[in-house]
Write an enzyme that holds these catalytic residues in place. Structure first.
Site, short mmCIF file in Angstrom:
data_model
loop_
_atom_site.label_atom_id
_atom_site.label_comp_id
_atom_site.label_asym_id
_atom_site.label_seq_id
_atom_site.Cartn_x
_atom_site.Cartn_y
_atom_site.Cartn_z
N ARG A 175 49.38 59.86 35.51
CA ARG A 175 50.49 59.48 36.39
C ARG A 175 50.52 57.96 36.52
O ARG A 175 49.54 57.36 36.94
CB ARG A 175 50.34 60.14 37.77
CG ARG A 175 51.38 59.68 38.76
CD ARG A 175 51.31 60.41 40.10
NE ARG A 175 52.35 59.88 40.96
CZ ARG A 175 52.14 59.20 42.09
NH1 ARG A 175 50.92 59.03 42.57
NH2 ARG A 175 53.16 58.72 42.78
N HIS A 203 57.26 52.94 42.69
CA HIS A 203 56.02 52.87 43.45
C HIS A 203 56.00 51.49 44.14
O HIS A 203 55.11 50.67 43.90
CB HIS A 203 54.81 53.10 42.54
CG HIS A 203 53.57 53.55 43.27
ND1 HIS A 203 52.89 54.71 42.94
CD2 HIS A 203 52.88 53.01 44.29
CE1 HIS A 203 51.83 54.85 43.73
NE2 HIS A 203 51.80 53.82 44.56
N GLU A 218 55.97 57.95 48.16
CA GLU A 218 55.72 57.73 49.58
C GLU A 218 56.82 56.95 50.29
O GLU A 218 56.61 55.81 50.74
CB GLU A 218 54.36 57.04 49.77
CG GLU A 218 53.21 57.80 49.14
CD GLU A 218 51.84 57.25 49.52
OE1 GLU A 218 51.76 56.12 50.03
OE2 GLU A 218 50.84 57.97 49.33
N ASN A 277 50.55 63.38 48.29
CA ASN A 277 49.40 62.46 48.31
C ASN A 277 48.61 62.74 49.58
O ASN A 277 49.16 62.66 50.68
CB ASN A 277 49.86 61.01 48.30
CG ASN A 277 50.53 60.63 46.98
OD1 ASN A 277 50.50 61.39 46.02
ND2 ASN A 277 51.12 59.45 46.94
N TYR A 321 44.97 62.04 51.74
CA TYR A 321 43.70 61.32 51.91
C TYR A 321 42.90 61.81 53.10
O TYR A 321 41.68 61.91 53.03
CB TYR A 321 43.98 59.81 52.03
CG TYR A 321 44.45 59.24 50.71
CD1 TYR A 321 43.53 58.91 49.73
CD2 TYR A 321 45.80 59.13 50.41
CE1 TYR A 321 43.93 58.44 48.49
CE2 TYR A 321 46.22 58.67 49.17
CZ TYR A 321 45.28 58.33 48.21
OH TYR A 321 45.69 57.88 46.98
N GLU A 357 48.01 62.39 44.39
CA GLU A 357 46.99 61.39 44.70
C GLU A 357 45.97 62.00 45.65
O GLU A 357 46.35 62.64 46.63
CB GLU A 357 47.57 60.15 45.42
CG GLU A 357 48.35 59.22 44.54
CD GLU A 357 48.85 57.99 45.30
OE1 GLU A 357 48.25 57.60 46.32
OE2 GLU A 357 49.87 57.44 44.87
C1 FCB Z 1 48.71 55.49 48.61
C2 FCB Z 1 49.43 54.74 47.52
C3 FCB Z 1 48.56 54.30 46.39
C4 FCB Z 1 47.19 53.87 46.84
C5 FCB Z 1 46.58 54.87 47.78
C6 FCB Z 1 45.19 54.52 48.27
O1 FCB Z 1 49.38 55.33 49.81
O2 FCB Z 1 50.47 55.53 47.00
O3 FCB Z 1 49.25 53.31 45.68
O4 FCB Z 1 47.24 52.60 47.36
O5 FCB Z 1 47.41 55.07 48.88
#
Ligand code: FCB
Length: 442
Positions: free
Chosen positions: A79, A123, A168, A294, A296, A348
């Site tokens: 990607r 992006h 995002e 995405n 985290y 992500e």
């Molecule tokens: C996301 C972004 C990516 C990267 C990660 C840690 O928000 O899409 O570019 O910075 O966080």
């Protein structure tokens, strides 16, 4: 249950992810125009280490070796994003042949190595010339984006597997135009909400235009999503949690899947709600072939003092983000339950950790564990009935982490920014082994 005994379906797509501004460098080469991140980085104090994307991982020159490295990991997919100002320097007007040719070489290079190209159009690196005319706050930018999508389709659409419109939109709208901590550094809620609407509208209209042009790539969007938890059971904490769920998740998911903005958020916005023209909502809700998520961490919401991440007793990454893998299962199951979602991809997922390169090795147990636990969380969501298409690690290699500069390392490959030497961390070796197992049937 652990990944050793997990069998994903053979067509499940495993990948690694990057974005143009974070890795390419060559900021002013071969006719590339300025992006809003090029100019934002020039403002004093906005990037933690005072750095910029001028060189980054120098991927623009090292792309071939980088593709060999990606192939060596054994992934199915890569990607990446296209830099809009590299291919159309001012965002309107002339196209830049050298820029288009770069992405053509990249895509052909991926295909030659048996890797599926997953392309993201936006992006975050909007051409600066468009920002000068109001950027995403100006409705004209929607039409420029549709032209950009069609231009990329004309050159690459026959060879890429997937095209995501935006990465995002919440981050671009909110962090870029309300908090002002990301480019273009504006602090105005009304502007931020109008930006979010234009991003969504341009997504829907680009999908329609791409399909009308005969695009065969699978089309969708990538959202940053976190499950929201209230810090306590108090009515105030729960009410705040519901509102933040509305602002981060439902503000994007409702228009995409129900053609409307959430009423509770509109009420709180009052006069800051975006101007919406007749027909916009139906365009936004254009059917998608996939959606990217995405993930985290979770978000814990408190009506009073901000919740202290240390209080959970969980591991915390170098970004200060709590490691909370079960939140990924919860999120995917909720999307599947509440919305008619197309196949979902984790586009992500990964962690920043304090890495040490010693004798050519990086023993990044924290990152390896993070990735393994989140892959398990995806498997659990699939057991609960979620239709998952793939999983991609953020990131292939250490890179420019936006306002954190080069201080935060997310890569499964270590980058020495002085020599540009790439070194596979233990997490990359683990992923390689895991993928090999999957190929052999587990
Ligand atoms: C996301 C972004 C990516 C990267 C990660 C840690 O928000 O899409 O570019 O910075 O966080």
């Amino acid at each position: 249950m652990n990944t050793k005994s997990m069998h994903f379906p053979p067509n499940f797509v495993w990948g690694v992810a990057t974005s143009a501004f974070q890795i390419e460098g060559a900021a002013a080469e071969d006719g590339k125009g300025l992006s809003i991140w090029d100019t934002f980085c020039r403002q004093p104090g906005v990037i933690a280490d005072g750095s910029n994307g001028d060189i980054a991982c120098d991927h623009y020159h090292r792309w071939e070796a980088d593709l060999d490295m990606i192939a060596g990991l054994g992934v199915d997919a890569y990607r990446f994003s296209v830099s809009w100002p590299r291919v159309r320097p001012t965002g309107s007007g002339a196209w830049n042949e050298a820029g288009l040719a770069f992405y053509e070489r990249l895509v052909d290079g991926l295909l030659a190595r048996g890797i599926k190209p997953y392309l993201t159009l936006n992006h975050w690196d909007l051409p600066e010339a468009l920002q000068a005319g109001g950027g995403w706050a100006n409705r004209d930018t929607v039409a420029r984006f549709v032209e950009y999508a069609l231009g990329i389709h004309a050159r690459l659409g026959d060879r890429v597997v997937s095209i995501a419109t935006h990465n995002e939109p919440w981050v671009m709208a909110h962090l870029g135009h309300e908090a002002g901590v990301f480019a273009p550094g504006i602090k105005n809620r009304r502007t931020a909400m109008q930006v979010s609407h234009h991003l969504l509208l341009s997504h829907g209209l680009a999908l329609q235009a791409l399909r009308a042009a005969g695009c065969k790539a699978r089309l969708g969007i990538v959202l940053n999503l976190s499950p929201m938890h209230a810090a306590t059971d108090s009515a105030a904490d729960r009410a705040k949690m519901t509102l933040e769920d509305g602002q981060l998740l439902r503000w994007y998911l409702d228009p995409l899947f129900k053609a409307s903005y959430p009423q509770d958020v509109l009420e709180v916005l009052g006069a800051d709600a975006p101007a919406v023209e007749a027909g916009d909502m139906a365009h936004i809700a254009t059917a998608m072939d996939f959606m990217g998520v995405n993930y985290y961490s979770r978000s814990v919401v408190s009506a009073g003092e901000p919740w202290d991440v240390m209080s959970s007793g969980r591991e915390i990454t170098d970004m200060g983000w709590e490691v909370y893998p079960e939140g990924l299962t919860e999120l995917l199951v909720r999307l599947h339950r509440d919305y008619p979602v197309p196949p979902l991809f984790v586009t992500e997922n990964g962690g920043a950790f304090k890495d040490e390169l010693v004798d050519g090795r990086v023993h990044d147990e924290g990152r390896t564990r993070y990735i393994e636990q989140h892959i398990e969380a995806v498997a659990e969501a699939m057991r609960q009935g979620v239709n998952m298409g793939g999983y991609m690690v953020w990131s292939l290699m250490d890179n420019f982490e936006w306002a954190s500069g080069y201080e935060k390392r997310f890569g499964i490959v270590h980058v020495d920014y002085t020599t540009q030497q790439r070194t596979l961390k233990d997490s990359a070796r683990w992923y390689q082994g895991f993928l090999q197992q999957q190929k052999q049937g587990g």
